[in-house]
Design a protein around this motif. Structure first.
Motif, PDB file in Angstrom:
ATOM      1  N   ASP A   1       4.234  19.522 -12.310  1.00  0.00           N
ATOM      2  CA  ASP A   1       5.505  20.100 -12.726  1.00  0.00           C
ATOM      3  C   ASP A   1       6.358  19.216 -13.276  1.00  0.00           C
ATOM      4  OD1 ASP A   1       6.087  19.091 -10.361  1.00  0.00           O
ATOM      5  OD2 ASP A   1       6.435  21.106  -9.308  1.00  0.00           O
ATOM      6  N   ASP A   2       7.607  19.881 -13.510  1.00  0.00           N
ATOM      7  CA  ASP A   2       8.786  18.948 -14.224  1.00  0.00           C
ATOM      8  C   ASP A   2       9.914  18.794 -13.203  1.00  0.00           C
ATOM      9  OD1 ASP A   2       7.386  18.371 -16.576  1.00  0.00           O
ATOM     10  OD2 ASP A   2       8.469  20.275 -17.496  1.00  0.00           O
ATOM     11  N   SER A   3       9.620  19.308 -11.802  1.00  0.00           N
ATOM     12  CA  SER A   3      10.610  18.677 -10.884  1.00  0.00           C
ATOM     13  C   SER A   3      10.933  17.521 -10.415  1.00  0.00           C
ATOM     14  CB  SER A   3       9.936  19.683  -9.558  1.00  0.00           C
ATOM     15  OG  SER A   3       9.071  18.850  -8.884  1.00  0.00           O
ATOM     16  N   VAL A   4       9.958  16.592 -10.799  1.00  0.00           N
ATOM     17  CA  VAL A   4      10.331  14.886 -10.754  1.00  0.00           C
ATOM     18  C   VAL A   4      10.722  14.609 -11.818  1.00  0.00           C
ATOM     19  CG1 VAL A   4       9.274  12.776  -9.907  1.00  0.00           C
ATOM     20  CG2 VAL A   4       8.402  14.918  -8.873  1.00  0.00           C
ATOM     21  N   PRO A   5      11.944  13.713 -11.913  1.00  0.00           N
ATOM     22  CA  PRO A   5      12.407  13.229 -13.296  1.00  0.00           C
ATOM     23  C   PRO A   5      11.512  12.046 -13.461  1.00  0.00           C
ATOM     24  CG  PRO A   5      14.018  13.270 -11.302  1.00  0.00           C
ATOM     25  CD  PRO A   5      12.982  13.737 -10.783  1.00  0.00           C
TER      26      PRO A   5
ATOM     27  N   ASP B   1       0.794  -1.184   0.130  1.00  0.00           N
ATOM     28  CA  ASP B   1      -0.056   0.053   0.015  1.00  0.00           C
ATOM     29  C   ASP B   1       0.921   1.146   0.141  1.00  0.00           C
ATOM     30  OD1 ASP B   1      -2.554   1.261   0.093  1.00  0.00           O
ATOM     31  OD2 ASP B   1      -2.300   1.827   2.173  1.00  0.00           O
ATOM     32  N   GLN B   2       1.957   1.295   0.832  1.00  0.00           N
ATOM     33  CA  GLN B   2       2.812   2.363   0.948  1.00  0.00           C
ATOM     34  C   GLN B   2       3.526   2.713  -0.601  1.00  0.00           C
ATOM     35  OE1 GLN B   2       6.123   2.003   3.454  1.00  0.00           O
ATOM     36  NE2 GLN B   2       6.326   4.160   4.208  1.00  0.00           N
ATOM     37  N   LYS B   3       3.972   1.599  -1.278  1.00  0.00           N
ATOM     38  CA  LYS B   3       4.566   1.976  -2.561  1.00  0.00           C
ATOM     39  C   LYS B   3       3.729   2.150  -3.720  1.00  0.00           C
ATOM     40  CE  LYS B   3       8.023  -1.484  -2.005  1.00  0.00           C
ATOM     41  NZ  LYS B   3       9.102  -2.271  -2.370  1.00  0.00           N
ATOM     42  N   LEU B   4       2.140   1.852  -3.550  1.00  0.00           N
ATOM     43  CA  LEU B   4       1.377   2.081  -4.363  1.00  0.00           C
ATOM     44  C   LEU B   4       1.074   3.850  -4.131  1.00  0.00           C
ATOM     45  CD1 LEU B   4      -1.288  -0.536  -4.285  1.00  0.00           C
ATOM     46  CD2 LEU B   4       0.236   0.106  -6.244  1.00  0.00           C
ATOM     47  N   ALA B   5       0.921   4.161  -2.843  1.00  0.00           N
ATOM     48  CA  ALA B   5       0.844   5.740  -2.617  1.00  0.00           C
ATOM     49  C   ALA B   5       2.149   6.589  -2.934  1.00  0.00           C
ATOM     50  CB  ALA B   5       0.455   5.879  -0.782  1.00  0.00           C
ATOM     51  N   THR B   6       3.167   5.913  -2.794  1.00  0.00           N
ATOM     52  CA  THR B   6       4.335   6.720  -3.203  1.00  0.00           C
ATOM     53  C   THR B   6       4.455   6.808  -4.746  1.00  0.00           C
ATOM     54  OG1 THR B   6       5.660   5.847  -1.380  1.00  0.00           O
ATOM     55  CG2 THR B   6       6.908   6.597  -3.246  1.00  0.00           C
TER      56      THR B   6
ATOM     57  N   VAL C   1       9.783   8.521 -11.533  1.00  0.00           N
ATOM     58  CA  VAL C   1       8.323   8.076 -11.686  1.00  0.00           C
ATOM     59  C   VAL C   1       8.081   6.797 -12.170  1.00  0.00           C
ATOM     60  CG1 VAL C   1       5.894   8.560 -12.817  1.00  0.00           C
ATOM     61  CG2 VAL C   1       7.553  10.342 -11.977  1.00  0.00           C
ATOM     62  N   THR C   2       9.117   6.144 -13.301  1.00  0.00           N
ATOM     63  CA  THR C   2       9.080   5.054 -13.866  1.00  0.00           C
ATOM     64  C   THR C   2       9.447   3.827 -12.938  1.00  0.00           C
ATOM     65  OG1 THR C   2       9.504   5.944 -15.929  1.00  0.00           O
ATOM     66  CG2 THR C   2       9.690   3.550 -15.994  1.00  0.00           C
ATOM     67  N   MET C   3      10.472   4.148 -12.035  1.00  0.00           N
ATOM     68  CA  MET C   3      11.004   3.385 -11.131  1.00  0.00           C
ATOM     69  C   MET C   3       9.858   2.999  -9.949  1.00  0.00           C
ATOM     70  SD  MET C   3      13.967   1.981 -11.822  1.00  0.00           S
ATOM     71  CE  MET C   3      14.590   1.492 -10.346  1.00  0.00           C
ATOM     72  N   ALA C   4       9.282   4.183  -9.380  1.00  0.00           N
ATOM     73  CA  ALA C   4       8.207   3.805  -8.457  1.00  0.00           C
ATOM     74  C   ALA C   4       7.108   3.202  -8.863  1.00  0.00           C
ATOM     75  CB  ALA C   4       7.852   5.220  -8.241  1.00  0.00           C
ATOM     76  N   LEU C   5       6.863   3.316 -10.000  1.00  0.00           N
ATOM     77  CA  LEU C   5       5.727   2.691 -10.734  1.00  0.00           C
ATOM     78  C   LEU C   5       5.828   1.129 -10.942  1.00  0.00           C
ATOM     79  CD1 LEU C   5       4.248   5.014 -13.534  1.00  0.00           C
ATOM     80  CD2 LEU C   5       3.024   4.478 -11.536  1.00  0.00           C
ATOM     81  N   GLU C   6       7.068   0.926 -11.312  1.00  0.00           N
ATOM     82  CA  GLU C   6       7.525  -0.427 -11.600  1.00  0.00           C
ATOM     83  C   GLU C   6       7.658  -1.331 -10.195  1.00  0.00           C
ATOM     84  OE1 GLU C   6       8.187  -3.916 -13.613  1.00  0.00           O
ATOM     85  OE2 GLU C   6       7.563  -1.873 -14.361  1.00  0.00           O
ATOM     86  N   GLN C   7       8.096  -0.626  -9.057  1.00  0.00           N
ATOM     87  CA  GLN C   7       8.169  -1.091  -8.041  1.00  0.00           C
ATOM     88  C   GLN C   7       6.959  -1.397  -7.255  1.00  0.00           C
ATOM     89  OE1 GLN C   7      10.354   1.478  -5.348  1.00  0.00           O
ATOM     90  NE2 GLN C   7      12.170   0.556  -5.881  1.00  0.00           N
TER      91      GLN C   7
ATOM     92  N   ASP D   1       1.808   6.824  -6.708  1.00  0.00           N
ATOM     93  CA  ASP D   1       0.591   7.745  -7.083  1.00  0.00           C
ATOM     94  C   ASP D   1       0.907   9.002  -6.944  1.00  0.00           C
ATOM     95  OD1 ASP D   1      -2.071   8.162  -7.848  1.00  0.00           O
ATOM     96  OD2 ASP D   1      -2.537   8.580  -5.770  1.00  0.00           O
ATOM     97  N   LYS D   2       1.468   9.334  -5.637  1.00  0.00           N
ATOM     98  CA  LYS D   2       2.076  10.700  -5.413  1.00  0.00           C
ATOM     99  C   LYS D   2       3.165  11.403  -6.317  1.00  0.00           C
ATOM    100  CE  LYS D   2       4.835  11.740  -2.059  1.00  0.00           C
ATOM    101  NZ  LYS D   2       5.632  11.743  -0.869  1.00  0.00           N
ATOM    102  N   LEU D   3       4.199  10.503  -6.666  1.00  0.00           N
ATOM    103  CA  LEU D   3       4.957  10.983  -7.749  1.00  0.00           C
ATOM    104  C   LEU D   3       4.387  11.231  -9.095  1.00  0.00           C
ATOM    105  CD1 LEU D   3       8.093   8.715  -6.856  1.00  0.00           C
ATOM    106  CD2 LEU D   3       7.963  11.203  -6.765  1.00  0.00           C
ATOM    107  N   VAL D   4       3.312  10.549  -9.347  1.00  0.00           N
ATOM    108  CA  VAL D   4       2.836  10.649 -10.828  1.00  0.00           C
ATOM    109  C   VAL D   4       2.032  11.961 -10.838  1.00  0.00           C
ATOM    110  CG1 VAL D   4       0.944   9.855 -12.148  1.00  0.00           C
ATOM    111  CG2 VAL D   4       2.556   8.262 -11.611  1.00  0.00           C
ATOM    112  N   GLN D   5       1.358  12.302  -9.755  1.00  0.00           N
ATOM    113  CA  GLN D   5       0.766  13.321  -9.527  1.00  0.00           C
ATOM    114  C   GLN D   5       1.555  14.690  -9.603  1.00  0.00           C
ATOM    115  OE1 GLN D   5      -1.785  13.138  -5.896  1.00  0.00           O
ATOM    116  NE2 GLN D   5      -3.281  11.874  -6.975  1.00  0.00           N
ATOM    117  N   GLN D   6       2.652  14.600  -8.686  1.00  0.00           N
ATOM    118  CA  GLN D   6       3.520  15.673  -8.791  1.00  0.00           C
ATOM    119  C   GLN D   6       4.263  15.798 -10.327  1.00  0.00           C
ATOM    120  OE1 GLN D   6       6.736  14.462  -5.766  1.00  0.00           O
ATOM    121  NE2 GLN D   6       5.505  15.348  -4.191  1.00  0.00           N
ATOM    122  N   PHE D   7       4.441  14.747 -10.877  1.00  0.00           N
ATOM    123  CA  PHE D   7       4.950  14.803 -12.325  1.00  0.00           C
ATOM    124  C   PHE D   7       4.173  15.432 -13.392  1.00  0.00           C
ATOM    125  CE2 PHE D   7       5.855  12.861 -16.593  1.00  0.00           C
ATOM    126  CZ  PHE D   7       7.216  13.285 -16.739  1.00  0.00           C
TER     127      PHE D   7
END
Length: 107
Positions: free
Chosen positions: A66-70, A50-55, A74-80, A57-63
């Protein structure tokens, strides 16, 4: 708890193999390391998923905002998150399969 800590908690990774501990009492072999029961280990694993899914999701929303998140982060977090869900589904399938096998045993 990371996956490696969870495995160490279940099996006692630093302990001698079971064949080398045959002289020990059976009760000490059956006791889970650290006092964590089977249900607690499962719940900790599900909380991690659940924590990895939330992380992710949060990175995708930030991406998207704005472009501050590489993009590679985002790709690594989604794959994890995907791999965590896939592992949880495999564990669930094995538990259900084991339950069905036990329930089909003749008395």
């Amino acid at each position: 708890m990371t996956g490696i800590e969870g495995i160490a908690a279940i099996g006692g990774a630093d302990a001698a193999p079971l064949a080398m501990r045959l002289g020990e009492a059976a009760a000490t072999v059956a006791q889970p390391a650290g006092g964590a029961g089977f249900g607690e280990v499962l719940m900790n694993g599900l909380r991690g998923v659940d924590q990895k899914l939330a992380t992710a999701d949060k990175l995708v929303q930030q991406f998207t905002v704005d472009d501050s998140v590489p993009v590679h982060q985002v790709t690594m977090a989604l794959e994890q998150a995907r791999l965590s869900v896939e592992l949880a589904m495999q564990v669930r399938s094995r538990i259900v399969e084991g339950y069905r096998e036990i329930m089909n045993m003749p008395l």
